[in-house]
Scaffold this motif. Structure first.
Motif, PDB file in Angstrom:
ATOM      1  N   GLU A  84       0.867  -1.222   0.008  1.00 15.68           N
ATOM      2  CA  GLU A  84       0.026  -0.004  -0.020  1.00 15.68           C
ATOM      3  C   GLU A  84       0.759   1.239  -0.155  1.00 15.68           C
ATOM      4  OE1 GLU A  84      -3.861  -1.232   2.534  1.00 15.68           O
ATOM      5  OE2 GLU A  84      -2.002  -1.130   3.716  1.00 15.68           O
ATOM      6  N   LEU A  85       0.413   2.356  -0.587  1.00 17.50           N
ATOM      7  CA  LEU A  85       0.969   3.647  -0.661  1.00 17.50           C
ATOM      8  C   LEU A  85       0.240   4.607   0.413  1.00 17.50           C
ATOM      9  CD1 LEU A  85       1.204   4.594  -4.469  1.00 17.50           C
ATOM     10  CD2 LEU A  85       3.252   3.508  -2.896  1.00 17.50           C
ATOM     11  N   ALA A  86       1.083   5.155   1.279  1.00 20.32           N
ATOM     12  CA  ALA A  86       0.474   6.096   2.194  1.00 20.32           C
ATOM     13  C   ALA A  86       0.638   7.417   1.960  1.00 20.32           C
ATOM     14  CB  ALA A  86       0.795   5.835   3.624  1.00 20.32           C
ATOM     15  N   ILE A  87      -0.106   8.387   1.303  1.00 24.67           N
ATOM     16  CA  ILE A  87       0.097   9.760   0.711  1.00 24.67           C
ATOM     17  C   ILE A  87      -0.589  10.789   1.569  1.00 24.67           C
ATOM     18  CG2 ILE A  87      -0.287  11.159  -1.403  1.00 24.67           C
ATOM     19  CD1 ILE A  87      -0.584   8.429  -3.012  1.00 24.67           C
ATOM     20  N   ALA A  88       0.385  11.791   2.100  1.00 24.65           N
ATOM     21  CA  ALA A  88      -0.179  12.607   2.878  1.00 24.65           C
ATOM     22  C   ALA A  88      -0.831  13.653   2.154  1.00 24.65           C
ATOM     23  CB  ALA A  88       1.099  13.499   3.542  1.00 24.65           C
ATOM     24  N   THR A  89      -2.153  13.750   2.063  1.00 20.04           N
ATOM     25  CA  THR A  89      -3.044  14.570   0.971  1.00 20.04           C
ATOM     26  C   THR A  89      -3.505  15.707   1.874  1.00 20.04           C
ATOM     27  OG1 THR A  89      -4.789  13.063   1.469  1.00 20.04           O
ATOM     28  CG2 THR A  89      -3.727  12.751  -0.478  1.00 20.04           C
ATOM     29  N   GLN A  90      -3.336  15.971   3.084  1.00 20.34           N
ATOM     30  CA  GLN A  90      -3.635  17.115   3.877  1.00 20.34           C
ATOM     31  C   GLN A  90      -5.059  17.449   3.674  1.00 20.34           C
ATOM     32  OE1 GLN A  90      -0.384  19.581   2.505  1.00 20.34           O
ATOM     33  NE2 GLN A  90       0.944  18.425   4.105  1.00 20.34           N
ATOM     34  N   GLY A  91      -6.150  16.793   3.733  1.00 14.87           N
ATOM     35  CA  GLY A  91      -7.356  17.081   3.441  1.00 14.87           C
ATOM     36  C   GLY A  91      -7.955  17.498   1.850  1.00 14.87           C
ATOM     37  N   ALA A  92      -7.312  17.059   0.986  1.00 17.91           N
ATOM     38  CA  ALA A  92      -7.556  17.286  -0.557  1.00 17.91           C
ATOM     39  C   ALA A  92      -8.514  16.208  -0.963  1.00 17.91           C
ATOM     40  CB  ALA A  92      -6.315  16.932  -1.165  1.00 17.91           C
ATOM     41  N   ALA A  93      -9.116  16.714  -1.938  1.00 19.10           N
ATOM     42  CA  ALA A  93     -10.190  15.764  -2.542  1.00 19.10           C
ATOM     43  C   ALA A  93      -9.474  14.670  -3.320  1.00 19.10           C
ATOM     44  CB  ALA A  93     -10.969  16.889  -3.603  1.00 19.10           C
ATOM     45  N   ILE A  94     -10.020  13.440  -3.491  1.00 22.89           N
ATOM     46  CA  ILE A  94      -9.607  12.245  -4.056  1.00 22.89           C
ATOM     47  C   ILE A  94     -10.354  12.078  -5.172  1.00 22.89           C
ATOM     48  CG2 ILE A  94      -8.663  10.051  -3.751  1.00 22.89           C
ATOM     49  CD1 ILE A  94      -7.224  12.099  -2.144  1.00 22.89           C
ATOM     50  N   TYR A  95     -10.177  11.810  -6.343  1.00 24.46           N
ATOM     51  CA  TYR A  95     -11.077  11.546  -7.406  1.00 24.46           C
ATOM     52  C   TYR A  95     -11.027  10.085  -8.159  1.00 24.46           C
ATOM     53  CZ  TYR A  95     -10.453  16.752  -7.013  1.00 24.46           C
ATOM     54  OH  TYR A  95     -10.405  17.945  -6.556  1.00 24.46           O
ATOM     55  N   ALA A  96     -11.875  10.148  -8.952  1.00 28.15           N
ATOM     56  CA  ALA A  96     -12.086   8.635  -9.488  1.00 28.15           C
ATOM     57  C   ALA A  96     -11.103   8.761 -10.517  1.00 28.15           C
ATOM     58  CB  ALA A  96     -13.368   8.513 -10.022  1.00 28.15           C
ATOM     59  N   GLY A 142     -14.278  11.582  -2.207  1.00 27.25           N
ATOM     60  CA  GLY A 142     -13.975  11.860  -0.843  1.00 27.25           C
ATOM     61  C   GLY A 142     -12.888  12.931  -0.719  1.00 27.25           C
ATOM     62  N   ASN A 143     -12.534  13.032   0.423  1.00 28.08           N
ATOM     63  CA  ASN A 143     -11.468  14.009   0.976  1.00 28.08           C
ATOM     64  C   ASN A 143     -10.838  13.125   1.990  1.00 28.08           C
ATOM     65  OD1 ASN A 143     -13.446  16.183   0.170  1.00 28.08           O
ATOM     66  ND2 ASN A 143     -11.654  17.233   0.266  1.00 28.08           N
ATOM     67  N   ALA A 144      -9.154  13.237   2.015  1.00 29.45           N
ATOM     68  CA  ALA A 144      -8.637  12.417   2.919  1.00 29.45           C
ATOM     69  C   ALA A 144      -7.499  13.149   3.564  1.00 29.45           C
ATOM     70  CB  ALA A 144      -7.789  11.099   2.360  1.00 29.45           C
ATOM     71  N   ASP A 145      -6.838  13.381   4.806  1.00 29.84           N
ATOM     72  CA  ASP A 145      -5.899  13.745   5.200  1.00 29.84           C
ATOM     73  C   ASP A 145      -4.567  12.907   4.794  1.00 29.84           C
ATOM     74  OD1 ASP A 145      -6.883  15.891   6.348  1.00 29.84           O
ATOM     75  OD2 ASP A 145      -7.728  14.816   8.021  1.00 29.84           O
ATOM     76  N   LEU A 146      -4.739  11.683   4.791  1.00 27.36           N
ATOM     77  CA  LEU A 146      -3.964  10.397   4.492  1.00 27.36           C
ATOM     78  C   LEU A 146      -4.701   9.516   3.802  1.00 27.36           C
ATOM     79  CD1 LEU A 146      -0.999   9.479   5.108  1.00 27.36           C
ATOM     80  CD2 LEU A 146      -1.769   7.859   6.814  1.00 27.36           C
ATOM     81  N   LEU A 147      -4.299   9.509   2.523  1.00 31.13           N
ATOM     82  CA  LEU A 147      -4.524   8.306   1.471  1.00 31.13           C
ATOM     83  C   LEU A 147      -3.731   7.201   1.388  1.00 31.13           C
ATOM     84  CD1 LEU A 147      -6.744   7.458  -0.829  1.00 31.13           C
ATOM     85  CD2 LEU A 147      -5.066   8.700  -2.320  1.00 31.13           C
ATOM     86  N   VAL A 148      -4.635   6.038   2.047  1.00 33.48           N
ATOM     87  CA  VAL A 148      -3.773   4.729   1.616  1.00 33.48           C
ATOM     88  C   VAL A 148      -4.498   4.054   0.358  1.00 33.48           C
ATOM     89  CG1 VAL A 148      -3.363   2.523   2.656  1.00 33.48           C
ATOM     90  CG2 VAL A 148      -3.635   4.450   4.282  1.00 33.48           C
ATOM     91  N   PHE A 149      -3.530   3.830  -0.696  1.00 27.73           N
ATOM     92  CA  PHE A 149      -3.858   3.593  -1.821  1.00 27.73           C
ATOM     93  C   PHE A 149      -3.259   2.256  -1.897  1.00 27.73           C
ATOM     94  CE2 PHE A 149      -3.283   3.040  -6.352  1.00 27.73           C
ATOM     95  CZ  PHE A 149      -4.437   3.720  -6.961  1.00 27.73           C
ATOM     96  N   ALA A 150      -4.118   1.140  -2.612  1.00 25.50           N
ATOM     97  CA  ALA A 150      -3.462  -0.212  -3.291  1.00 25.50           C
ATOM     98  C   ALA A 150      -4.155  -0.487  -4.274  1.00 25.50           C
ATOM     99  CB  ALA A 150      -4.024  -1.339  -2.010  1.00 25.50           C
TER     100      ALA A 150
END
Length: 177
Positions: A84-96, A142-150
């Motif tokens: 998994e990747l953990a990305i510090a997105t600091q509340g940013a929007a996450i998109y399809a 949605g939005n995320a402070d820390l996005l965990v992507f796999a």
């Protein structure tokens, strides 16, 4: 913990511990070929029962490590694991990342499926107010402070194996177009 000592569960283990590196490479190559054949001739896209019903989705993951996302260690929660990747997105929007379908899994993560890359799914965890359902590329999930992507690839036995994420797909989740 050796694979032979693992309790019964929904996960499958790739090795028995005695294979050489070349044997593992051949085995993984064979699984990849079988998965491609399955996609070309027998597999059908998953339907969105959970997006309509609101029921959480459960996927069976091919690999299992002793410490996984969600585990508790000394009152701390593990938020990311191997694959998994953990990305510090600091509340940013996450998109399809493409046109497809977003479903909620049993841990409140989004599982995203798209026809652009059949046989793959993307798991996005850490989203605040995740938005399931049909999405066009660039629509918010949605939005995320820390996005965990796999990223997962469907195996011939129906389980999902972690694979290296495409930088282009990750980039598309972080900006609308």
């Amino acid at each position: 913990m050796a694979p032979a000592q693992m309790p019964a569960h929904n996960f499958k283990v790739c090795t028995s511990g005695g294979e050489s590196l070349m044997d593992l490479y051949r085995y993984c190559l064979l699984l990849s070929i079988l998965g491609t054949v399955c996609e070309l001739f027998a597999c059908t896209p998953m339907r969105s029962e959970s997006a309509i019903s609101g029921k959480p989705v459960d996927i069976k993951i091919y690999q299992k490590w002793e410490i996984q996302r969600g585990a508790q260690i000394n009152d701390y929660t593990v938020v990311s694991g191997l694959g998994e990747l953990a990305i510090a997105t600091q509340g940013a929007a996450i998109y399809a990342p493409m046109t497809g379908e977003a479903r909620i899994d049993q841990t409140s993560c989004i599982l995203f499926f798209g026809a652009e890359v059949p046989g793959y799914l993307f798991r996005l965890c850490g989203l605040k107010a995740p938005q399931p359902g049909q999405r066009r590329q660039g629509q918010p999930l949605g939005n995320a402070d820390l996005l965990v992507f796999a990223t997962f690839r469907k195996q011939s036995d129906g389980t999902w194996a972690f694979v290296e994420p495409s930088p282009a797909i990750v980039e598309r989740t972080l900006k609308p177009n």
